[in-house]
Design an enzyme around this catalytic site. Structure first.
Site: not given
Length: 446
Positions: A97, A241, A243, A245
């Site tokens: 993340s 960010d 990844d 999400d």
């Protein structure tokens, strides 16, 4: 001290200092025993250790007789979506993340594409303590498949949602600056936005996996991005960010829209089309409650963490949910934080609204959040219990630490699971009041 951190969402650590091959294999092995048999979807963000972690993870699953569907570099929500789409028994998203370059992680998903529930995690923990590996013989190992349609499946499903009117959005010809921090978002967002008819200005969209700045999308890390939004005369800035999400917006004035406001404006839009319950975590802004009340809808709160929000959403049949960190969960698509659906809903909301994002910000409920933490020498649970006793006459929730709601502010005390600290989150109508209240609570704990 090794950096490895474990939770119901998986494991994360610094590669070579906590997250090493032995650890990756150990946890993947336990996860494989938890899954039992069938197929697992694997996807990863673009950070440079991703391929190494991917091969160790895939190899272990294959050795356990589990088939692997590798969807390559993609957002974590794309892995979540494809677990459900491809009817797999589980999924692993390889991403740390918003942690810096040296970190990586395994995010473990169940057969619905969601993070493991507390019960599922407890079950996996039992396998983790078992030293028997049960690797398969040469003729019973799993089958590895490279699957190139993972991102397309996810995007197509968003464009097919009845709440999104693509032709209307295209007519607006939004000028959008997108900052993907050189990670997974670069593989999908520029083209995704162009499909909505946007004039796209790319920033940090190189597919290197090397972050050009601290990757957490908070204002202090986005000074250059905000300047470029204003200089480019863009209608808005979109930041994700590594990844993808979490969704963070920048206004046409080059100012933070506020990550808390991401979920507030999405809730406002969804409820304008479809009334129903809303679920967010205990640390999310009261603005969600205000917006929901305008539509005669109820807000339910859960412990912090995506799995907890999803659990609450299912319990109350919520039509929309999420977290104040920029996490949007739209169950019609899938139960997971997803910046792609957040972007689509935001573009549709702006299209309906007809005014700039900066004007929308001014019309949303105005609150300010102050976040602090304090080291405690006593047991954290004892500190929380004393606070409960002190404020016993107030409206409070003890599902995740202690949240107390007052007329002019709320405060959430949460203990850390990894450090001897208590986090103090306070929201009030002005920044000065929020800081004053948080100082007051610091003194109370001291």
């Amino acid at each position: 001290m090794p950096t490895l951190m474990t939770s119901i969402s998986g494991i994360r650590g610094i590669v070579g200092d906590g997250l090493d091959p032995v650890t990756i294999i150990k946890y993947t092995n336990a996860y494989a025993d938890f899954i039992g048999s069938g197929k697992v979807v694997i996807g990863r963000d673009a950070r440079i250790t991703g391929q190494m972690v991917n091969q160790l993870t895939a190899g272990t699953l294959l050795a356990k007789g589990i088939d692997v569907i590798d969807i390559g570099i993609c957002p974590t929500p794309t892995v979540q979506f494809n677990v459900k789409k491809l009817k797999a028994q589980g999924g692993i998203a390889i991403s740390a993340s918003h942690n810096p370059n040296e970190w990586n992680a395994l995010k473990l998903l169940n057969g619905t594409g969601q993070f493991l529930s507390p019960d599922e995690y407890a079950q996996m923990q039992k396998f983790l303590q078992n030293d028997i590996r049960n690797y398969k013989s040469w003729d019973k190992v799993g089958k590895w498949t490279e699957y190139s349609k993972g991102i397309q499946n996810h995007v197509d499903a968003i464009f097919d949602l009845g709440i999104i009117y693509v032709d209307e959005i295209r007519k607006r010809r939004f000028k959008v600056l997108v900052d993907c921090v050189n990670c997974a978002g670069a593989y999908v967002l520029p083209e995704f936005l162009k499909n909505f008819g946007c004039d796209v200005i790319e920033m940090n969209c190189e597919k290197t996996g090397i972050f050009p700045r601290l990757p957490e999308p908070i204002p202090e890390n986005l000074t250059e991005t905000m300047k470029k939004v204003k200089a480019s005369k863009a209608d808005l800035g979109i930041v994700v960010d590594p990844d993808v999400d979490r969704l963070v917006l920048i206004t046409d004035k080059g100012e933070p829209f506020s990550e808390e406001n991401t979920i507030v404006q999405v809730v406002q839009f969804v409820l304008s089309r479809k009334k129903g319950n809303v679920a967010v975590n205990l640390s999310t802004t009261r603005g969600v409650d205000d917006v929901a009340a305008n539509f005669g809808c109820s807000v339910f709160r859960s412990a912090v963490g995506e799995a907890n929000v999803v659990k609450k959403m299912k319990e109350v049949n919520a039509v929309i949910g999420g977290e104040g960190s920029g996490g949007v969960i739209f169950p019609e698509l899938h139960y997971g934080r997803d910046a792609l659906i957040g972007i689509a809903l935001t573009l549709q909301h702006l299209t309906d609204y007809g005014k700039p994002l900066s004007a929308m910000k001014e019309e949303l409920p105005q609150y300010f959040i102050s976040k602090k933490k304090i080291e405690v020498t006593k047991n954290s649970d004892e500190v929380i219990q004393k606070l409960i006793d002190k404020f016993s006459g107030q409206k409070f929730n003890t599902e995740d630490g202690l949240r107390i709601d007052f007329d002019d502010h709320w405060v959430h005390f949460r203990k850390s699971n990894t450090e001897p600290i208590i986090r103090i989150i306070v929201e009030a109508e002005t920044e000065a009041k929020a800081k004053a209240f948080s100082d007051k609570y610091l003194q109370i704990i001291n």
